[in-house]
Design a protein around this motif. Sequence first.
Motif: not given
Length: 354
Positions: A243-254, A344-354
């Motif tokens: 899982g994750a607790d917080r994911i940054a815009a570039n996909g780095d995941a805590a 990638t930051a672009e793919n994070v944006q793309k999928v979350l915009a769906k």
Amino acid sequence: MKPHETLRPVWWNDAVAPAGALEMIDQTRLPTETVTNTCRTLDSVWQAIKQLQVRGAPAIGVAAAYGVIVGLDEVPPTDATWLAVLAKVCDHLATSRPTAVNLFWALGRMREKGKSLGAIPWSTARTTLLKEAHAIRDEDAAMCRAIGNHGQHLIEDHSGVLTHCNAGALATSEYGTALAVMYAAHERGRRFRVFADETRPLLQGSRLTVWELQRAGIDATLICDNMAAVVMREKMVRVVITGADRIAANGDAANKIGTYGVAVLAHAHGVKFYVAAPSTTFDLTIPDGSHIPIEERQPDEVRSLGGRQTAPADISVFNPAFDVTPARLITGIITERGIISPVTAENVQKVLAK
Ligand code: MRU
């Protein structure tokens, strides 16, 4: 209903006098006892989150949303003061744990809902705020289902999966994130073996994850954290899902401390490493994982095990509760809107915009 579908760690109980209360499974007592904790005060909600009676990013968010109602009910505000009290209650709950962004997201949503109501009587506002908390819970449940459906194909028949900490029903409103993927694969008749790291220092893997998996009839094997490398080298697992607790815009995941080490091991052994998380776990206000606040917890959690002292009482301890896995080590992030891959930051944006 299948056993894992009945597992709900946090709920609102209308039957508690006089106006209902927040209830939860006290996860510090599992797996030996299933005890319900009833929170009637703001402090009891704060303590429950701090002490991990309720834990896991989405579940913390749901508990906080209901906790807002508990805080407001404790000393019922007047029609003139409820909005100011709401802000104070939210501010206080926000100090309970720093890393899981779902906490701040849920409190933000309760705050905004309050503000949108304007000057209305407290009794009417309360009804709407409680409805909002129910909506946060129900939406989380739906997101978890969708995560399971999007990710289930990643678990092949007769394969091995490794997970770290607990990202199951207990960590969400129900069904889980990483474990949702496993539940969905299991429901489709696939057979696989899950290796669960015990997850020192607080043992969410051994106390919670294998308990949940066993309850659901999934083949689960407990390992100590330092056994993951051997399991990978011996090709006992094909994929890691956490899982994750917080994911940054570039996909780095805590995620829980130790996750980063598992990701490094997976990379070294050519094992795929997936993170499963709802969109509410993304923090798009921060560019990368270096901005994620990491909770540091009490030294005695490391100096002891199961209440027994296992180190000199005054030994210096470093006890970060989370670490950050860089996006480059993550094969994909499974969300309710689809899988982000490559990360990638672009793919994070793309999928979350769906
Ligand atoms: O300290 P905890 O038990 O709250 O940490 C929980 C985790 O790290 C989980 O993996 C994470 O919250 C994902 S929950 C679906």
